[in-house]
Scaffold this motif. Structure first.
Motif, PDB file in Angstrom:
ATOM      1  N   MET A   3       0.829  -1.204   0.000  1.00 26.41           N
ATOM      2  CA  MET A   3       0.000   0.000   0.000  1.00 26.41           C
ATOM      3  C   MET A   3       0.864   1.255   0.000  1.00 26.41           C
ATOM      4  N   VAL A   4       1.942   1.233   0.784  1.00 25.64           N
ATOM      5  CA  VAL A   4       2.844   2.385   0.846  1.00 25.64           C
ATOM      6  C   VAL A   4       3.517   2.618  -0.509  1.00 25.64           C
ATOM      7  N   SER A   5       3.846   1.542  -1.209  1.00 21.76           N
ATOM      8  CA  SER A   5       4.493   1.692  -2.522  1.00 21.76           C
ATOM      9  C   SER A   5       3.557   2.373  -3.523  1.00 21.76           C
ATOM     10  N   ILE A   6       2.260   2.069  -3.420  1.00 20.61           N
ATOM     11  CA  ILE A   6       1.270   2.724  -4.292  1.00 20.61           C
ATOM     12  C   ILE A   6       1.213   4.215  -3.979  1.00 20.61           C
ATOM     13  N   ALA A   7       1.191   4.527  -2.680  1.00 17.02           N
ATOM     14  CA  ALA A   7       1.160   5.935  -2.268  1.00 17.02           C
ATOM     15  C   ALA A   7       2.428   6.660  -2.709  1.00 17.02           C
ATOM     16  N   GLU A   8       3.553   5.965  -2.622  1.00 19.87           N
ATOM     17  CA  GLU A   8       4.827   6.573  -3.023  1.00 19.87           C
ATOM     18  C   GLU A   8       4.807   6.975  -4.494  1.00 19.87           C
ATOM     19  N   LYS A   9       4.252   6.122  -5.337  1.00 21.64           N
ATOM     20  CA  LYS A   9       4.169   6.429  -6.770  1.00 21.64           C
ATOM     21  C   LYS A   9       3.314   7.673  -7.001  1.00 21.64           C
ATOM     22  N   ILE A  10       2.205   7.746  -6.289  1.00 27.96           N
ATOM     23  CA  ILE A  10       1.307   8.898  -6.443  1.00 27.96           C
ATOM     24  C   ILE A  10       2.024  10.193  -6.054  1.00 27.96           C
ATOM     25  N   LEU A  11       2.729  10.149  -4.925  1.00 37.91           N
ATOM     26  CA  LEU A  11       3.389  11.349  -4.419  1.00 37.91           C
ATOM     27  C   LEU A  11       4.558  11.783  -5.298  1.00 37.91           C
ATOM     28  N   ARG A  12       5.340  10.824  -5.772  1.00 39.03           N
ATOM     29  CA  ARG A  12       6.516  11.171  -6.570  1.00 39.03           C
ATOM     30  C   ARG A  12       6.134  11.666  -7.969  1.00 39.03           C
ATOM     31  N   ARG A  13       4.987  11.240  -8.452  1.00 34.30           N
ATOM     32  CA  ARG A  13       4.558  11.680  -9.781  1.00 34.30           C
ATOM     33  C   ARG A  13       3.940  13.080  -9.756  1.00 34.30           C
ATOM     34  N   ASN A  14       3.612  13.559  -8.567  1.00 31.13           N
ATOM     35  CA  ASN A  14       2.973  14.876  -8.458  1.00 31.13           C
ATOM     36  C   ASN A  14       3.649  15.720  -7.376  1.00 31.13           C
ATOM     37  N   PRO A  15       4.957  15.968  -7.497  1.00 35.28           N
ATOM     38  CA  PRO A  15       5.690  16.683  -6.442  1.00 35.28           C
ATOM     39  C   PRO A  15       5.225  18.120  -6.236  1.00 35.28           C
ATOM     40  N   ASN A  16       4.698  18.761  -7.293  1.00 37.85           N
ATOM     41  CA  ASN A  16       4.279  20.156  -7.176  1.00 37.85           C
ATOM     42  C   ASN A  16       3.073  20.325  -6.253  1.00 37.85           C
ATOM     43  N   HIS A  17       2.326  19.250  -6.065  1.00 36.21           N
ATOM     44  CA  HIS A  17       1.103  19.330  -5.256  1.00 36.21           C
ATOM     45  C   HIS A  17       1.247  18.545  -3.952  1.00 36.21           C
TER      46      HIS A  17
ATOM     47  N   LEU B 257      20.662  15.408   1.518  1.00 35.32           N
ATOM     48  CA  LEU B 257      19.355  15.999   1.272  1.00 35.32           C
ATOM     49  C   LEU B 257      18.720  15.470  -0.005  1.00 35.32           C
ATOM     50  N   ASP B 258      19.486  15.450  -1.065  1.00 32.09           N
ATOM     51  CA  ASP B 258      18.955  15.055  -2.367  1.00 32.09           C
ATOM     52  C   ASP B 258      19.083  13.562  -2.636  1.00 32.09           C
ATOM     53  N   GLY B 259      20.025  12.891  -1.967  1.00 37.59           N
ATOM     54  CA  GLY B 259      20.160  11.446  -2.129  1.00 37.59           C
ATOM     55  C   GLY B 259      20.531  11.043  -3.538  1.00 37.59           C
ATOM     56  N   ASP B 260      20.390   9.768  -3.791  1.00 30.69           N
ATOM     57  CA  ASP B 260      20.712   9.205  -5.097  1.00 30.69           C
ATOM     58  C   ASP B 260      19.420   8.988  -5.885  1.00 30.69           C
ATOM     59  N   PRO B 261      19.227   9.720  -6.997  1.00 27.72           N
ATOM     60  CA  PRO B 261      17.995   9.575  -7.782  1.00 27.72           C
ATOM     61  C   PRO B 261      17.734   8.141  -8.220  1.00 27.72           C
ATOM     62  N   ALA B 262      18.792   7.369  -8.376  1.00 27.40           N
ATOM     63  CA  ALA B 262      18.636   5.987  -8.847  1.00 27.40           C
ATOM     64  C   ALA B 262      17.910   5.116  -7.830  1.00 27.40           C
ATOM     65  N   ASP B 263      17.939   5.538  -6.564  1.00 35.25           N
ATOM     66  CA  ASP B 263      17.293   4.736  -5.514  1.00 35.25           C
ATOM     67  C   ASP B 263      15.787   4.629  -5.715  1.00 35.25           C
ATOM     68  N   HIS B 264      15.203   5.585  -6.429  1.00 30.61           N
ATOM     69  CA  HIS B 264      13.756   5.613  -6.552  1.00 30.61           C
ATOM     70  C   HIS B 264      13.279   5.282  -7.963  1.00 30.61           C
ATOM     71  N   THR B 265      14.226   4.899  -8.827  1.00 30.22           N
ATOM     72  CA  THR B 265      13.824   4.495 -10.175  1.00 30.22           C
ATOM     73  C   THR B 265      13.631   2.990 -10.256  1.00 30.22           C
ATOM     74  N   LYS B 266      14.104   2.269  -9.248  1.00 29.11           N
ATOM     75  CA  LYS B 266      13.964   0.820  -9.238  1.00 29.11           C
ATOM     76  C   LYS B 266      12.528   0.438  -8.874  1.00 29.11           C
ATOM     77  N   GLU B 267      11.956  -0.418  -9.666  1.00 28.85           N
ATOM     78  CA  GLU B 267      10.588  -0.875  -9.423  1.00 28.85           C
ATOM     79  C   GLU B 267      10.589  -1.915  -8.306  1.00 28.85           C
ATOM     80  N   LYS B 268       9.812  -1.677  -7.260  1.00 32.18           N
ATOM     81  CA  LYS B 268       9.735  -2.620  -6.154  1.00 32.18           C
ATOM     82  C   LYS B 268       8.792  -3.760  -6.521  1.00 32.18           C
ATOM     83  N   ILE B 269       9.247  -4.961  -6.275  1.00 36.24           N
ATOM     84  CA  ILE B 269       8.455  -6.146  -6.596  1.00 36.24           C
ATOM     85  C   ILE B 269       7.800  -6.685  -5.319  1.00 36.24           C
ATOM     86  N   PHE B 270       6.495  -6.888  -5.391  1.00 42.11           N
ATOM     87  CA  PHE B 270       5.763  -7.414  -4.241  1.00 42.11           C
ATOM     88  C   PHE B 270       5.135  -8.751  -4.597  1.00 42.11           C
TER      89      PHE B 270
END
Length: 443
Positions: free
Chosen positions: A73-87, A213-226
């Motif tokens: 469930m958190v992974s779904i929320a993460e996708k929503i939040l990262r795709r709409n950072p301006n809001h 602060l900014d971290g490694d952008p590659a950390d969040h491009t990997k698709e998590k498998i459930f």
């Protein structure tokens, strides 16, 4: 004696709150022992229904967590939040609200807060803004969730007045959503823009701080498998939540039994307990999750603490109120009946002391009923039990401050003038006002 005993009650609540964990529960038991032995007050019936509701819902949520469904469930929320950072200031609270509404507990947002903080920081949005209202939104959702201990506690209290769970939901859900949006509007204007904040600009001079602060952008491009099991656990849990609403909305679906000479449907309290425990069993069986793993989860541990707290402090408060009900009725009944909204202040103040929506409902709502406040008014005032953000020591607030690496989410000089106060007060006040309007129209 009334005021001396009240002083004892408040003192023990304050001591228990400082102890944290099961502190409120054990100090509540101490207070009850003092009332019984020292003042001769007869203990009332312990809040068994509320405690069993908490245990059953927590067991189902813990099974969901143990099966990996919570992470899914958190992974779904993460996708929503990262795709709409301006809001993020608007999406963050709506996501935490939705998760709490379904799960019945605000503890589910711990995995979401670091994501909200990171998305805001990378977009150079002041993290204080989305973090503060996201926490408040989760707390408000507790008083709109069909399976939260607070909602079920209120349901059991107003049922004799002819009101059901659905009556609470049709007022609480839209009212709290409007309150959250009002709080988000206030939060969106809170503090200076991040790139104009002197403290943040000073921290940017440190290269190590910028790297962290900014971290490694590659950390969040990997698709998590459930696993399929994790996804199935979510489906089972959601089905249980939908079933709770369905059985509440259509009492004829519940089994009926002969009671006092007439057929009565099974109470929603027992219905929720059965549905949630069955959901836990289904998750364990369908996902092949070891039952021992469920009881070892963080959610189950937090639920156990909540049960002890409700057991002690609600029992102590109820004993005190019932012993002096004639006094309160004679002194407060006329005023509160004419101005029922003033009871919301009492609920808010009590929730500040108790740090628990369910404990506040169980401790004070019976007084409101005894004072003759109409059930629709009590439903409208229900979200007033969300004063646990005023003193910034609640775990969700502490976590939000910890996840904000920029340091914008913080406690003020006077303790209560912290990041959560403006959006929190706004959200609660707007929710209650909206609740009164909706209750007048719908109930």
């Amino acid at each position: 004696m009334v005021w001396i005993q009240l002083a004892v009650l408040i003192l023990l609540i304050l001591v228990g709150a400082r102890m944290k964990g099961i502190g409120l529960g054990v100090m509540g038991a101490v207070g009850l022992l003092i009332f019984a032995l020292g003042f001769g007050l007869k203990p009332t019936t312990p809040p068994i229904d509320v405690m069993l509701i908490i245990l059953s819902v927590v067991t189902a949520a813990a099974a969901l967590q143990a099966a990996g469904g919570m992470d899914y469930m958190v992974s779904i929320a993460e996708k929503i939040l990262r795709r709409n950072p301006n809001h993020i200031t608007w999406l963050g609270p709506l996501v935490t609200y939705s998760f709490t509404l379904v799960a019945g507990t605000a503890h589910i947002i711990y995995s979401l807060l670091p994501i909200i903080a990171e998305v805001a920081t990378k977009k150079r949005v002041r993290p204080e803004r989305p973090l503060s209202i996201s926490v408040i939104a989760a707390h408000l959702a507790i008083t709109a969730s069909p399976i939260s201990a607070a909602t079920v506690a209120l349901t059991s209290l107003i049922a004799p007045k002819g009101y059901e769970l659905t009556d609470i939901l049709i007022v609480a859900i839209p009212a709290t959503i409007i309150g959250v949006l009002a709080g988000a509007l206030v939060a969106s204007r809170q503090g200076k823009e991040l790139m104009k904040d002197p403290e943040f600009l000073e921290r940017l001079k440190d290269p190590e701080f910028v790297r962290l602060l900014d971290g490694d952008p590659a950390d969040h491009t990997k698709e998590k498998i459930f696993s399929t099991a994790a996804k199935r656990s979510v489906y089972v849990f959601l089905l249980a939540v939908i079933s709770v609403v369905l059985f509440a909305a259509i009492p004829s679906l519940r089994p009926s039994f002969l009671t006092d000479g007439k057929m009565q449907p099974l109470r929603m309290v027992e219905m929720i307990e059965l549905l949630m425990l069955t959901a836990a069993a289904a998750i364990i069986l369908v996902t092949k999750t070891p039952a021992a793993k469920v009881s070892q989860s963080t959610i189950f541990r937090s639920g156990g603490e909540a049960v002890v707290c409700i057991f002690g402090v609600a029992w102590m408060s109820d004993t005190y109120l019932q012993a002096h009900m004639p006094f309160f009725e004679s002194h407060l009944s006329d005023f509160v009946t004419v101005h029922p909204w003033t009871f919301a202040i009492a609920l808010f103040v009590m929730s500040i002391l108790l740090f628990s929506q369910a404990a506040t409902v169980r401790a004070l709502m019976p007084l409101g009923i005894s004072l003759g406040i109409p059930a629709p008014a009590l439903i409208a005032m229900f979200p007033a039990v969300n004063g646990d953000f005023v003193i910034p020591s609640y775990p969700t607030l502490v976590a939000a401050m910890g996840f904000d690496r920029t340091g914008t989410t913080k406690i003020g000089r006077f303790l209560i003038n912290h990041s959560f106060t403006p959006p929190g007060l706004t959200a609660v006040i707007v929710t209650i006002a909206t609740g009164f309007l909706l209750a007048a129209v719908l109930l």
